[in-house]
Design a protein around this motif. Sequence first.
Motif, PDB file in Angstrom:
ATOM      1  N   LEU A  92       0.846  -1.180   0.000  1.00  0.00           N
ATOM      2  CA  LEU A  92       0.000   0.000   0.000  1.00  0.00           C
ATOM      3  C   LEU A  92       0.887   1.236   0.000  1.00  0.00           C
ATOM      4  CD1 LEU A  92      -2.650  -1.094   2.617  1.00  0.00           C
ATOM      5  CD2 LEU A  92      -2.824  -1.178   0.139  1.00  0.00           C
ATOM      6  N   THR A  93       0.424   2.247  -0.685  1.00  0.00           N
ATOM      7  CA  THR A  93       1.208   3.462  -0.819  1.00  0.00           C
ATOM      8  C   THR A  93       0.289   4.683  -0.803  1.00  0.00           C
ATOM      9  OG1 THR A  93       2.947   4.495  -2.159  1.00  0.00           O
ATOM     10  CG2 THR A  93       1.208   3.292  -3.348  1.00  0.00           C
ATOM     11  N   ASN A  94       0.872   5.851  -0.978  1.00  0.00           N
ATOM     12  CA  ASN A  94       0.084   7.083  -0.909  1.00  0.00           C
ATOM     13  C   ASN A  94      -0.307   7.613  -2.289  1.00  0.00           C
ATOM     14  OD1 ASN A  94       2.637   7.856  -1.683  1.00  0.00           O
ATOM     15  ND2 ASN A  94       2.681   9.684  -0.416  1.00  0.00           N
ATOM     16  N   VAL A  95      -0.292   6.742  -3.265  1.00  0.00           N
ATOM     17  CA  VAL A  95      -0.730   7.047  -4.633  1.00  0.00           C
ATOM     18  C   VAL A  95      -1.582   5.877  -5.120  1.00  0.00           C
ATOM     19  CG1 VAL A  95       1.239   8.537  -5.185  1.00  0.00           C
ATOM     20  CG2 VAL A  95       1.394   6.088  -5.643  1.00  0.00           C
ATOM     21  N   PRO A  96      -2.345   6.054  -6.210  1.00  0.00           N
ATOM     22  CA  PRO A  96      -3.232   4.975  -6.656  1.00  0.00           C
ATOM     23  C   PRO A  96      -2.515   3.785  -7.283  1.00  0.00           C
ATOM     24  CG  PRO A  96      -3.458   6.887  -8.078  1.00  0.00           C
ATOM     25  CD  PRO A  96      -2.569   7.288  -6.950  1.00  0.00           C
ATOM     26  N   GLY A  97      -1.227   3.893  -7.551  1.00  0.00           N
ATOM     27  CA  GLY A  97      -0.455   2.820  -8.165  1.00  0.00           C
ATOM     28  C   GLY A  97       0.687   3.429  -8.959  1.00  0.00           C
ATOM     29  N   LEU A  98       1.256   2.643  -9.844  1.00  0.00           N
ATOM     30  CA  LEU A  98       2.351   3.116 -10.691  1.00  0.00           C
ATOM     31  C   LEU A  98       1.786   3.965 -11.819  1.00  0.00           C
ATOM     32  CD1 LEU A  98       5.362   3.039 -11.472  1.00  0.00           C
ATOM     33  CD2 LEU A  98       4.869   0.949 -12.747  1.00  0.00           C
ATOM     34  N   MET A  99       2.326   5.175 -11.941  1.00  0.00           N
ATOM     35  CA  MET A  99       1.854   6.090 -12.976  1.00  0.00           C
ATOM     36  C   MET A  99       2.977   6.354 -13.983  1.00  0.00           C
ATOM     37  SD  MET A  99      -0.207   8.734 -10.540  1.00  0.00           S
ATOM     38  CE  MET A  99       0.705   8.390  -9.051  1.00  0.00           C
ATOM     39  N   ARG A 100       2.629   6.373 -15.251  1.00  0.00           N
ATOM     40  CA  ARG A 100       3.618   6.622 -16.301  1.00  0.00           C
ATOM     41  C   ARG A 100       4.174   8.039 -16.206  1.00  0.00           C
ATOM     42  NH1 ARG A 100       5.280   3.712 -20.161  1.00  0.00           N
ATOM     43  NH2 ARG A 100       3.541   2.280 -20.091  1.00  0.00           N
ATOM     44  N   ASN A 101       3.315   8.999 -15.851  1.00  0.00           N
ATOM     45  CA  ASN A 101       3.729  10.404 -15.724  1.00  0.00           C
ATOM     46  C   ASN A 101       3.277  10.937 -14.375  1.00  0.00           C
ATOM     47  OD1 ASN A 101       4.843  10.784 -18.406  1.00  0.00           O
ATOM     48  ND2 ASN A 101       2.744  10.624 -19.130  1.00  0.00           N
ATOM     49  N   PHE A 102       4.012  10.622 -13.327  1.00  0.00           N
ATOM     50  CA  PHE A 102       3.694  11.099 -11.982  1.00  0.00           C
ATOM     51  C   PHE A 102       3.749  12.611 -11.968  1.00  0.00           C
ATOM     52  CE2 PHE A 102       4.994  12.395  -7.741  1.00  0.00           C
ATOM     53  CZ  PHE A 102       4.016  11.786  -6.992  1.00  0.00           C
ATOM     54  N   PRO A 103       2.806  13.301 -11.364  1.00  0.00           N
ATOM     55  CA  PRO A 103       1.718  12.849 -10.508  1.00  0.00           C
ATOM     56  C   PRO A 103       0.364  12.745 -11.215  1.00  0.00           C
ATOM     57  CG  PRO A 103       2.009  15.177 -10.171  1.00  0.00           C
ATOM     58  CD  PRO A 103       3.009  14.748 -11.221  1.00  0.00           C
ATOM     59  N   ASP A 104       0.354  12.637 -12.524  1.00  0.00           N
ATOM     60  CA  ASP A 104      -0.895  12.571 -13.292  1.00  0.00           C
ATOM     61  C   ASP A 104      -1.575  11.219 -13.071  1.00  0.00           C
ATOM     62  OD1 ASP A 104      -2.967  12.564 -15.110  1.00  0.00           O
ATOM     63  OD2 ASP A 104      -1.715  13.016 -16.854  1.00  0.00           O
ATOM     64  N   GLU A 105      -2.586  11.185 -12.206  1.00  0.00           N
ATOM     65  CA  GLU A 105      -3.265   9.928 -11.880  1.00  0.00           C
ATOM     66  C   GLU A 105      -3.983   9.329 -13.086  1.00  0.00           C
ATOM     67  OE1 GLU A 105      -5.545  10.181  -8.274  1.00  0.00           O
ATOM     68  OE2 GLU A 105      -3.797  10.854  -7.127  1.00  0.00           O
ATOM     69  N   GLY A 106      -4.197  10.127 -14.132  1.00  0.00           N
ATOM     70  CA  GLY A 106      -4.788   9.618 -15.361  1.00  0.00           C
ATOM     71  C   GLY A 106      -3.844   8.705 -16.131  1.00  0.00           C
ATOM     72  N   THR A 107      -2.578   8.653 -15.712  1.00  0.00           N
ATOM     73  CA  THR A 107      -1.596   7.797 -16.389  1.00  0.00           C
ATOM     74  C   THR A 107      -1.317   6.518 -15.595  1.00  0.00           C
ATOM     75  OG1 THR A 107       0.347   8.882 -15.394  1.00  0.00           O
ATOM     76  CG2 THR A 107      -0.513   9.808 -17.462  1.00  0.00           C
ATOM     77  N   LEU A 108      -2.239   6.193 -14.671  1.00  0.00           N
ATOM     78  CA  LEU A 108      -2.114   4.964 -13.885  1.00  0.00           C
ATOM     79  C   LEU A 108      -1.988   3.760 -14.811  1.00  0.00           C
ATOM     80  CD1 LEU A 108      -2.331   3.473 -11.087  1.00  0.00           C
ATOM     81  CD2 LEU A 108      -4.761   3.281 -11.591  1.00  0.00           C
ATOM     82  N   ILE A 109      -1.069   2.869 -14.510  1.00  0.00           N
ATOM     83  CA  ILE A 109      -0.893   1.635 -15.271  1.00  0.00           C
ATOM     84  C   ILE A 109      -1.610   0.531 -14.494  1.00  0.00           C
ATOM     85  CG2 ILE A 109       0.782  -0.025 -16.155  1.00  0.00           C
ATOM     86  CD1 ILE A 109       2.802   2.352 -16.156  1.00  0.00           C
ATOM     87  N   PRO A 110      -2.759   0.062 -14.984  1.00  0.00           N
ATOM     88  CA  PRO A 110      -3.530  -0.924 -14.215  1.00  0.00           C
ATOM     89  C   PRO A 110      -2.908  -2.318 -14.195  1.00  0.00           C
ATOM     90  CG  PRO A 110      -4.668  -0.367 -16.247  1.00  0.00           C
ATOM     91  CD  PRO A 110      -3.468   0.517 -16.166  1.00  0.00           C
ATOM     92  N   HIS A 111      -2.268  -2.719 -15.287  1.00  0.00           N
ATOM     93  CA  HIS A 111      -1.647  -4.046 -15.368  1.00  0.00           C
ATOM     94  C   HIS A 111      -0.277  -3.907 -15.998  1.00  0.00           C
ATOM     95  CE1 HIS A 111      -5.382  -5.961 -14.250  1.00  0.00           C
ATOM     96  NE2 HIS A 111      -5.997  -5.260 -15.195  1.00  0.00           N
ATOM     97  N   LEU A 112       0.677  -4.647 -15.456  1.00  0.00           N
ATOM     98  CA  LEU A 112       2.035  -4.603 -15.969  1.00  0.00           C
ATOM     99  C   LEU A 112       2.605  -6.013 -15.914  1.00  0.00           C
ATOM    100  CD1 LEU A 112       4.306  -2.576 -16.861  1.00  0.00           C
ATOM    101  CD2 LEU A 112       5.042  -2.607 -14.483  1.00  0.00           C
ATOM    102  N   PRO A 113       3.037  -6.555 -17.053  1.00  0.00           N
ATOM    103  CA  PRO A 113       3.671  -7.872 -17.010  1.00  0.00           C
ATOM    104  C   PRO A 113       5.069  -7.765 -16.410  1.00  0.00           C
ATOM    105  CG  PRO A 113       3.741  -6.991 -19.232  1.00  0.00           C
ATOM    106  CD  PRO A 113       2.949  -6.025 -18.395  1.00  0.00           C
ATOM    107  N   ARG A 114       5.556  -8.826 -15.877  1.00  0.00           N
ATOM    108  CA  ARG A 114       6.886  -8.887 -15.267  1.00  0.00           C
ATOM    109  C   ARG A 114       7.943  -8.303 -16.200  1.00  0.00           C
ATOM    110  NH1 ARG A 114      11.347  -8.421 -13.867  1.00  0.00           N
ATOM    111  NH2 ARG A 114      12.703  -9.883 -12.813  1.00  0.00           N
ATOM    112  N   LEU A 115       7.825  -8.585 -17.476  1.00  0.00           N
ATOM    113  CA  LEU A 115       8.811  -8.110 -18.448  1.00  0.00           C
ATOM    114  C   LEU A 115       8.802  -6.592 -18.595  1.00  0.00           C
ATOM    115  CD1 LEU A 115       8.417 -10.871 -21.175  1.00  0.00           C
ATOM    116  CD2 LEU A 115      10.204 -10.667 -19.434  1.00  0.00           C
TER     117      LEU A 115
END
Length: 79
Positions: A1-24
């Motif tokens: 758990l963290t203080n953001v909605p997840g990993l974002m491609r362009n922090f802090p733009d929450e619209g760039t949240l990456i919902p799924h990311l493969p290990r690769l």
Amino acid sequence: LTNVPGLMRNFPDEGTLIPHLPRLGLEQALSFAEGRMKKKVLGASEALDLGVAQVVFADGRVAHPLFDAMAGKGTVISA
């Protein structure tokens, strides 16, 4: 758990949240992860290397953070 909605491609733009990311995709994620998120990405990579099937970066600021994380909200990283 963290203080953001997840990993974002362009922090802090929450619209760039990456919902799924493969290990690769974790190595590429290091190029755009900022601050302490880099450590989380490295930790996820290590956990997956050691056999963990899935890692979720989820928002700890919401009313039911564990429920949301288990439901796949945030960024789900899978092997």
